[in-house]
Design an enzyme around this catalytic site. Structure first.
Site, PDB file in Angstrom:
ATOM      1  N   GLY A  92       0.679  -3.729   3.657  1.00  0.00           N
ATOM      2  CA  GLY A  92       0.156  -2.960   4.747  1.00  0.00           C
ATOM      3  C   GLY A  92      -1.037  -3.637   4.961  1.00  0.00           C
ATOM      4  O   GLY A  92      -1.959  -4.193   4.173  1.00  0.00           O
ATOM      5  N   ARG A 156       6.656  -6.801   4.295  1.00  0.00           N
ATOM      6  CA  ARG A 156       6.853  -6.072   2.934  1.00  0.00           C
ATOM      7  C   ARG A 156       7.950  -6.854   2.108  1.00  0.00           C
ATOM      8  O   ARG A 156       8.330  -6.404   1.144  1.00  0.00           O
ATOM      9  CB  ARG A 156       7.018  -4.504   2.940  1.00  0.00           C
ATOM     10  CG  ARG A 156       6.192  -4.086   3.149  1.00  0.00           C
ATOM     11  CD  ARG A 156       5.920  -2.727   2.847  1.00  0.00           C
ATOM     12  NE  ARG A 156       4.994  -1.790   3.311  1.00  0.00           N
ATOM     13  CZ  ARG A 156       3.826  -1.637   2.764  1.00  0.00           C
ATOM     14  NH1 ARG A 156       3.519  -2.338   1.655  1.00  0.00           N
ATOM     15  NH2 ARG A 156       2.863  -0.733   3.333  1.00  0.00           N
ATOM     16  N   ASP A 187       2.379  -5.145  -5.241  1.00  0.00           N
ATOM     17  CA  ASP A 187       3.816  -5.633  -5.003  1.00  0.00           C
ATOM     18  C   ASP A 187       3.420  -7.060  -4.416  1.00  0.00           C
ATOM     19  O   ASP A 187       4.220  -7.831  -5.249  1.00  0.00           O
ATOM     20  CB  ASP A 187       4.540  -5.003  -4.080  1.00  0.00           C
ATOM     21  CG  ASP A 187       5.060  -3.508  -4.656  1.00  0.00           C
ATOM     22  OD1 ASP A 187       5.391  -3.705  -6.014  1.00  0.00           O
ATOM     23  OD2 ASP A 187       5.257  -2.686  -3.933  1.00  0.00           O
ATOM     24  N   LYS A 211      -5.996  -6.638  -2.142  1.00  0.00           N
ATOM     25  CA  LYS A 211      -6.175  -5.581  -1.054  1.00  0.00           C
ATOM     26  C   LYS A 211      -5.087  -4.619  -0.911  1.00  0.00           C
ATOM     27  O   LYS A 211      -4.128  -4.594  -1.438  1.00  0.00           O
ATOM     28  CB  LYS A 211      -5.538  -6.719   0.188  1.00  0.00           C
ATOM     29  CG  LYS A 211      -5.174  -6.094   1.460  1.00  0.00           C
ATOM     30  CD  LYS A 211      -3.711  -5.719   1.880  1.00  0.00           C
ATOM     31  CE  LYS A 211      -2.810  -5.225   1.096  1.00  0.00           C
ATOM     32  NZ  LYS A 211      -1.428  -4.849   1.793  1.00  0.00           N
ATOM     33  N   THR A 212      -5.764  -3.657  -0.492  1.00  0.00           N
ATOM     34  CA  THR A 212      -5.008  -2.390  -0.327  1.00  0.00           C
ATOM     35  C   THR A 212      -5.949  -1.034  -0.006  1.00  0.00           C
ATOM     36  O   THR A 212      -6.965  -0.746  -0.573  1.00  0.00           O
ATOM     37  CB  THR A 212      -3.882  -1.820  -1.246  1.00  0.00           C
ATOM     38  OG1 THR A 212      -3.410  -0.339  -0.719  1.00  0.00           O
ATOM     39  CG2 THR A 212      -4.458  -1.632  -2.653  1.00  0.00           C
ATOM     40  N   ASP A 214      -5.181   1.810  -0.278  1.00  0.00           N
ATOM     41  CA  ASP A 214      -5.122   2.863  -1.148  1.00  0.00           C
ATOM     42  C   ASP A 214      -5.782   2.902  -2.415  1.00  0.00           C
ATOM     43  O   ASP A 214      -6.012   3.776  -3.014  1.00  0.00           O
ATOM     44  CB  ASP A 214      -3.565   2.488  -1.843  1.00  0.00           C
ATOM     45  CG  ASP A 214      -2.530   2.781  -0.890  1.00  0.00           C
ATOM     46  OD1 ASP A 214      -2.891   3.234   0.411  1.00  0.00           O
ATOM     47  OD2 ASP A 214      -1.385   2.830  -1.086  1.00  0.00           O
TER      48      ASP A 214
HETATM   49  P1  FBP Z   1      -0.280  -1.514   0.952  1.00  0.00           P
HETATM   50  O1  FBP Z   1      -0.152  -1.122  -0.394  1.00  0.00           O
HETATM   51  O2  FBP Z   1       0.825  -2.850   0.933  1.00  0.00           O
HETATM   52  O3  FBP Z   1      -1.792  -2.093   0.871  1.00  0.00           O
HETATM   53  O4  FBP Z   1       0.087  -0.335   1.720  1.00  0.00           O
HETATM   54  C1  FBP Z   1      -0.234   0.629   1.570  1.00  0.00           C
HETATM   55  C2  FBP Z   1      -0.010   1.564   2.812  1.00  0.00           C
HETATM   56  O5  FBP Z   1      -0.912   1.762   3.831  1.00  0.00           O
HETATM   57  C3  FBP Z   1       0.306   3.137   1.895  1.00  0.00           C
HETATM   58  O6  FBP Z   1      -1.112   3.849   2.084  1.00  0.00           O
HETATM   59  C4  FBP Z   1       1.228   3.730   2.935  1.00  0.00           C
HETATM   60  O7  FBP Z   1       1.858   4.836   2.347  1.00  0.00           O
HETATM   61  C5  FBP Z   1       2.080   2.710   3.022  1.00  0.00           C
HETATM   62  O8  FBP Z   1       1.346   1.664   3.146  1.00  0.00           O
HETATM   63  C6  FBP Z   1       2.987   2.786   4.323  1.00  0.00           C
HETATM   64  O9  FBP Z   1       3.689   1.661   4.601  1.00  0.00           O
HETATM   65  P2  FBP Z   1       4.378   1.144   5.938  1.00  0.00           P
HETATM   66  O10 FBP Z   1       3.440   0.315   6.549  1.00  0.00           O
HETATM   67  O11 FBP Z   1       5.801   0.226   5.392  1.00  0.00           O
HETATM   68  O12 FBP Z   1       4.783   2.276   6.945  1.00  0.00           O
END
Ligand code: FBP
Length: 566
Positions: A92, A156, A187, A211-212, A214
């Protein structure tokens, strides 16, 4: 002449450049002194125990030998042969990612003007299929300090088959990459570890970047928070603060806010400190107290009843997106259904895959599974339809449950409303429940980075370059002591292998980087426990306002990070 002037004005008004973005580009991110002098050199960083589990030693025999490194300034040794480096944005988006690329690019060009940085397009599949562009000074200048990952795009994809790994090796060999930087979460850094192991034969070193939004990629004592978390939290806090202001003005709505963050509740905790809502749910606490979904509903409803007694039929509620994972009876079903879907899909053709089946067929298939008990059926059927459908949604390419696709705030809102109707009939609840529901997620991922994330991302890009220049591979570049001023930040290299553990994915145990949950013993959570009763009854709202880039409000950092470092 008048016609030309008019045309120029129209073009300016309809163009896609904004005065804000232009102004934002002029900010020069601060670089910590340890990185400002050049690539420096690396030395062992002592005082931390990082153990590698047996499976990681077996699957990653080479990178498992890495030990913790610090980057220190050193008299620059002249780089003679130009290097070509690759960079990929993965998972993300998170604000600050463009500054990682800027840092890497500037560090590379400073070391040798002919160094090149190649950007892979649309995430890891850009490496597998060799889709890339050469990053130019213009691209970097245009994207500096801007949000999103749109300079290259992201994705992803998991590099999880020998065939995909072979193709990555070919791409890196053909492009003669001496280094590859993977910007991503748990991941993506897992991908980085396996790439490092597999690309060493062709001389491509691999460095991950934390990065994230979250916030769950942390290493106690070494990596306090990944980049992107602060900006996303501030964007969400702006909105929740505005709702605090609105509900306290018109005095009639309860706002149910779901906040992104797939698993851990770090975002909800930070936004709570930023805004002081009336109810805040923390997944990790729910798990520790073994609360059921009905307990959670009760917990929200009790505050609504208490406030109604004081004539306050309004308020704000924060619900972490990943909360379902922490409610035991829901999580058991998520795990079992993920396993059943993965097992079914392994044998089905694309056209017959689980998600091509009707809802009734899916339920039937689950019901027939040998791991599904009568008790599971009773729990499943007792859930509201919205939750039942949510549990059956497709998993992502890593096998993760996609919490972002489930309207958890609506599910809880409806359950709370049903419960309160009964309380009203009994004369316990005397209020009038009017609700609004909101989801904050993708908007915060795309926001402009805070000054903190601009500097942080930029320093990470430089740190990645230093690690590569010093021969490291299978590391995550990190900045230690983020709670201190930039002048005291310490760039380090954290070996990836010790961060890995075994986790169930697609029905199998896989070696992946472990997510860090909210620490219920840390000062931040303890202080929340102390404060939240006051926040629930009094209107102790906090209004953080929009992200600032100048003046005293620009120099902020996550409150949780500061509390936990006290
Ligand atoms: P990352 O761990 O890759 O940074 O993504 C986190 C996130 O933003 C979560 O908070 C959310 O649940 C998810 O990605 C949403 O994923 P998608 O972009 O596939 O809808």
């Amino acid at each position: 002449m008048a016609g030309k002037l008019r045309q120029t004005k129209i073009e300016a008004l309809l163009g896609n450049e904004t005065a804000f973005r232009v102004a934002r580009r002029s900010y020069q991110p601060h670089l910590c002194p340890r990185l400002a002098a050049g690539a420096g050199s690396t030395r062992p960083l002592d005082g931390f125990d990082l153990d590698v589990i047996k499976v990681a030693r077996e699957q990653l025999p080479f990178v498992s030998k890495n030990t913790l490194l610090k980057i220190i300034p050193d008299s620059p040794s002249r780089q003679v042969t130009p290097r070509r480096l690759g960079v990929v944005l993965s998972g993300g988006p998170a604000p600050g990612g463009h500054n990682v690329i800027a840092g890497l690019f500037h560090a590379a060009k400073r070391a040798h003007p002919d160094n090149q940085v190649i950007g892979f397009l649309a995430g890891p599949k850009g490496i597998v299929t060799d889709k890339h562009v050469e990053i130019t000074a213009d691209m970097v200048a245009t994207h500096l300090n801007s949000g999103g990952f749109h300079m290259l795009g992201t994705g992803r994809d998991k590099i999880d088959t020998p065939e995909k790994m072979k193709r990555c090796r070919e791409t890196c060999a053909v492009l003669k990459l001496s280094g590859l930087v993977v910007v991503g979460g748990d991941d993506s850094n897992t991908n980085a570890a396996f790439l490092a192991e597999n690309l060493r034969g062709i001389g491509t070193q691999v460095i991950g970047i934390p990065k994230t939004i979250d916030g769950d990629l942390q290493v106690p004592g070494l990596l306090q928070i990944p980049f992107g978390f602060h900006s996303a939290c501030m964007a969400f806090a702006t909105e929740v603060g505005n709702l605090n202001s609105d509900c306290k003005s018109d005095l009639k709505y309860w706002h149910f806010n779901r906040l992104m963050g797939r698993s851990a509740s770090h975002i909800a905790l930070e936004v709570a400190f930023q805004t002081h809502p009336n109810v805040i749910l923390i997944g990790e606490e729910i798990e520790e107290k073994e609360l059921t979904i009905h307990n959670v509903v009760r917990l929200i409803a009790d505050v609504i009843v208490d406030r109604a007694r004081e004539g306050k039929n309004y308020g704000t509620i924060l619900i972490p997106e990943g909360i379902l994972e922490f409610i035991h009876e829901v999580n058991v079903l998520i795990i079992k259904i993920s396993y059943i879907i993965a097992r079914y899909n392994r044998e089905a053709t694309e056209d017959e895959s689980f998600h091509k089946l009707s809802f009734e067929e899916q339920v039937q298939l689950i019901d027939n599974s040998d791991i599904w008990r009568d008790y599971d059926s009773r729990v499943f059927l007792g859930f509201p339809g919205l939750l039942q459908k949510g549990l059956l949604l497709p998993r992502d390419s890593h096998g993760n449950f996609q919490y972002a696709m489930v309207n958890t705030e609506r599910i809880l809102l409806e359950m709370v409303a049903t419960y309160l109707r009964k309380q009203k009939a009994k004369g316990i609840y005397k209020g009038n429940l009017r609700t609004q529901n909101h989801y904050y997620g993708y908007d915060g991922r795309g926001t402009f980075p805070t000054k903190f994330d601009c500097d942080y991302g930029y320093n990470l890009g430089f740190a990645a370059y230093s690690l590569l220049a010093n021969g490291a591979t299978g590391y995550m570049a990190a900045i230690k002591d983020l709670h201190l001023p930039v002048a005291d930040w310490q760039p380090i290299g954290i070996p990836l292998a010790p961060l890995m553990h075994l986790e169930e994915r697609k029905g199998r145990l896989e070696l992946v980087i472990a997510k860090q949950k909210v620490d219920l013993e840390a000062p931040a959570f303890k202080l929340l426990e102390q404060e939240r009763r006051k926040w629930s009854l009094e209107d102790h709202y906090r209004f953080p306002g929009p992200i600032q880039f100048d003046g005293p409000a620009a120099d902020t950092k996550p409150i949780t990070l500061q509390l936990n470092s006290l």
